[in-house]
Design an enzyme around this catalytic site. Structure first.
Site, mmCIF file in Angstrom:
data_model
loop_
_atom_site.group_PDB
_atom_site.id
_atom_site.type_symbol
_atom_site.label_atom_id
_atom_site.label_comp_id
_atom_site.label_asym_id
_atom_site.label_seq_id
_atom_site.Cartn_x
_atom_site.Cartn_y
_atom_site.Cartn_z
ATOM 1 C CG ASP A 1 -14.838 20.196 -45.580
ATOM 2 O OD1 ASP A 1 -14.545 21.299 -45.086
ATOM 3 O OD2 ASP A 1 -14.668 19.116 -44.987
ATOM 4 N NE ARG A 13 -22.119 19.261 -37.109
ATOM 5 C CZ ARG A 13 -22.701 18.178 -37.609
ATOM 6 N NH1 ARG A 13 -23.913 17.852 -37.227
ATOM 7 N NH2 ARG A 13 -22.105 17.434 -38.498
ATOM 8 C CG ASP A 55 -18.131 19.729 -43.999
ATOM 9 O OD1 ASP A 55 -17.915 19.544 -42.796
ATOM 10 O OD2 ASP A 55 -18.214 20.886 -44.508
ATOM 11 C CB THR A 111 -20.389 17.832 -27.988
ATOM 12 O OG1 THR A 111 -20.159 19.072 -28.681
ATOM 13 C CG2 THR A 111 -19.222 17.542 -27.053
HETATM 14 N N1 URA Z 1 -23.191 19.762 -41.857
HETATM 15 C C1 URA Z 1 -22.796 19.394 -43.102
HETATM 16 O O1 URA Z 1 -22.056 20.109 -43.776
HETATM 17 N N2 URA Z 1 -23.249 18.203 -43.598
HETATM 18 C C2 URA Z 1 -24.075 17.391 -42.903
HETATM 19 O O2 URA Z 1 -24.451 16.337 -43.413
HETATM 20 C C3 URA Z 1 -24.449 17.797 -41.589
HETATM 21 C C4 URA Z 1 -24.007 18.988 -41.091
#
Ligand code: URA
Length: 212
Positions: free
Chosen positions: A206, A103, A203, A107
């Protein structure tokens, strides 16, 4: 499209620990695995079976076995990989394909950077693993990809979902002939201005694997 939000005390308990910023990566990975196994129970409710005859030590009887062709499990790299073990526990004979999607953090648009999937998914029930259904961009792209390959049924398993993402997927596939189901551990409040789920867990990639 069907959406199933888990409503179970064990899921709620594990999600609470998962969301906590103090939870370390090894614990986070174990909890994701456990949560996926719980969600997989619901996600596989419609999996196709055939009747078979067996003999128990006592008598002949009829039972059910998974039908061929076997389901295909598709983790979306990278974070979906953390869900594979939990899903494979319930579906050990499923084939596994991979979709690498990323992603753009500005954007928020998804793009594909890798794929390893059967060329023909006709007759296959595909289980997509993506922990965070945020804007819906990644799942929308993945579903189109799988439908183009002939997938007959698609079920996504997500740890957390945002209402905006569910609405976007619903809008995109409202006329789809391919049945689509989303099974999620929780439906959170909203997305923030950076496209993160609130309250969310940060995330997912992560937290599973560290910042790279
Ligand atoms: N991707 C993630 O890892 N966390 C989010 O909150 C949104 C997309």
């Amino acid at each position: 499209m069907k959406v199933h939000v888990a409503n179970h005390p064990l899921v709620s308990h594990k999600l609470t620990v998962l969301r906590d910023e103090r939870t370390d990566s090894p614990t986070f990975r174990r909890l994701v695995e456990e949560l996926v196994t719980l969600l997989a129970y619901e996600a596989t409710r419609q999996v196709r079976t055939i009747e078979v005859e067996i003999t128990t030590p006592v008598t002949k009887t009829k039972g059910q076995k998974l039908a061929d062709p076997r389901p295909v499990v598709v983790p979306i790299l990278r974070a979906g990989l953390g869900m594979l073990e939990g899903m494979s526990k319930l579906l050990p004979t499923a084939e596994v394909g991979f979709l690498g999607m990323v992603r753009d953090e500005k954007t928020l648009e998804a793009s594909t950077y890798a794929n390893r999937l059967p060329e023909d998914l006709s007759g296959r029930h595909v289980f997509v693993l993506d922990p965070m259904l945020a804007t819906g961009g990644t799942l929308i792209m993945a579903f189109h990809y799988l439908i183009d390959l002939g997938a007959t049924d698609i079920t996504a398993v997500c740890i957390l979902s945002a209402p905006e993402g569910i609405a976007a997927v619903e809008k995109e596939f409202k006329d789809s002939k391919v049945p689509i189901t989303i099974v999620t551990g929780a439906l959170d409040e909203k997305l923030n201005e950076h496209g993160y789920i609130v309250p969310g867990l940060g995330d997912a990639g992560d937290r599973l694997y560290g910042v790279v």
